[in-house]
Scaffold this motif. Structure first.
Motif, mmCIF file in Angstrom:
data_model
loop_
_atom_site.group_PDB
_atom_site.id
_atom_site.type_symbol
_atom_site.label_atom_id
_atom_site.label_comp_id
_atom_site.label_asym_id
_atom_site.label_seq_id
_atom_site.Cartn_x
_atom_site.Cartn_y
_atom_site.Cartn_z
ATOM 1 N N GLU A 199 1.880 6.318 -7.052
ATOM 2 C CA GLU A 199 0.823 7.230 -7.521
ATOM 3 C C GLU A 199 1.229 8.689 -7.313
ATOM 4 O O GLU A 199 0.955 9.546 -8.157
ATOM 5 N N ALA A 200 1.863 8.983 -6.190
ATOM 6 C CA ALA A 200 2.323 10.352 -5.936
ATOM 7 C C ALA A 200 3.403 10.756 -6.941
ATOM 8 O O ALA A 200 3.408 11.888 -7.440
ATOM 9 N N MET A 212 11.519 5.176 -1.010
ATOM 10 C CA MET A 212 11.343 3.723 -0.890
ATOM 11 C C MET A 212 12.231 3.132 0.195
ATOM 12 O O MET A 212 11.937 2.062 0.729
ATOM 13 N N MET A 213 13.291 3.817 0.558
ATOM 14 C CA MET A 213 14.183 3.304 1.598
ATOM 15 C C MET A 213 13.502 3.292 2.961
ATOM 16 O O MET A 213 13.935 2.570 3.858
ATOM 17 N N ASP A 214 12.420 4.064 3.117
ATOM 18 C CA ASP A 214 11.647 4.046 4.354
ATOM 19 C C ASP A 214 10.556 2.979 4.329
ATOM 20 O O ASP A 214 9.885 2.775 5.334
ATOM 21 N N VAL A 215 10.383 2.343 3.186
ATOM 22 C CA VAL A 215 9.346 1.322 3.039
ATOM 23 C C VAL A 215 9.945 -0.082 3.131
ATOM 24 O O VAL A 215 9.376 -0.967 3.765
ATOM 25 N N LEU A 216 11.078 -0.290 2.515
ATOM 26 C CA LEU A 216 11.680 -1.624 2.421
ATOM 27 C C LEU A 216 12.696 -1.866 3.532
ATOM 28 O O LEU A 216 13.350 -0.935 3.999
ATOM 29 N N THR A 217 12.845 -3.125 3.883
ATOM 30 C CA THR A 217 13.890 -3.519 4.825
ATOM 31 C C THR A 217 15.205 -3.627 4.059
ATOM 32 O O THR A 217 15.201 -3.757 2.823
ATOM 33 N N ALA A 262 0.834 -1.205 0.000
ATOM 34 C CA ALA A 262 0.000 0.000 0.000
ATOM 35 C C ALA A 262 0.869 1.255 0.000
ATOM 36 O O ALA A 262 0.593 2.215 -0.742
ATOM 37 N N ARG A 263 1.893 1.264 0.813
ATOM 38 C CA ARG A 263 2.790 2.430 0.869
ATOM 39 C C ARG A 263 3.531 2.618 -0.449
ATOM 40 O O ARG A 263 3.705 3.744 -0.930
#
Length: 183
Positions: free
Chosen positions: A90-91, A149-154, A83-84
């Motif tokens: 989309e943004a 994306m670095m704040d979304v993925l491990t 979702a993130r």
């Protein structure tokens, strides 16, 4: 002497014929709607696609939201991560599409200046400065979402992304001393 004159004369007479049959690399571009942009580039700009603008991020361990969504299963994205990532995608698209449309308009204006023979040094400078600024904004937009994306993925998912994309398992973000944003 005649032996040296015959080849020279042959080349001299054949020159105009060879020039007419030599490939003209730009001739096929004359009918493009926007001379400086291919149909593929126009399509990519209108769709908000990256067109390689984010390669410094992509190839140094900063995954892009579009490719992360394409590889969601291989990356084992959680529903929250999906979702993130989708929201970031989309943004990014919402930011990139208007910039792409602006770039197309600016390229068309530059072309119009030349086509109508209205171009002057000041209008040339203004048009190319505007194009350069828009290109920079468009590139920054794409790069910004790779960074987000670095704040979304491990870190493990970032490494896996590199493997899935064929870059190996290098985590370029950590290699550059920034540390991972998530454990």
């Amino acid at each position: 002497m005649i032996r040296s004159v015959v080849p020279a004369l042959t080349l001299l007479l054949a020159g105009p014929v060879l020039a007419q049959t030599a490939p003209q690399p730009y001739a096929a571009l004359k009918d493009r709607p926007v001379k400086a942009l291919s149909e593929q580039q126009l399509s990519d700009l209108r769709a908000g696609r990256g067109m390689g603008l984010a390669l410094p991020a992509e190839l140094n361990g900063y995954p892009g939201p579009s490719h992360a969504l394409e590889s969601a299963d291989a990356l084992s994205l959680t529903p929250d991560q999906r979702a993130r990532t989708k929201a970031l995608f989309e943004a990014m698209k919402a930011e990139a599409v208007p910039l792409g449309e602006r770039l197309i308009r600016e390229e068309m204006e530059l072309e119009r200046l030349f086509a109508t023979k209205a171009v002057q040094p000041a209008s040339l400078d203004a048009a190319t400065t505007a194009i350069g600024a828009t290109q920079g904004q468009l590139r920054a937009a794409h790069l910004r979402y790779h960074l987000a994306m670095m704040d979304v993925l491990t870190p493990a998912q970032v490494r896996r992304y590199g493997e899935v994309r064929g870059y190996g398992g290098a985590d370029g973000h950590r290699q550059h001393g920034h540390g991972a944003h998530r454990p």
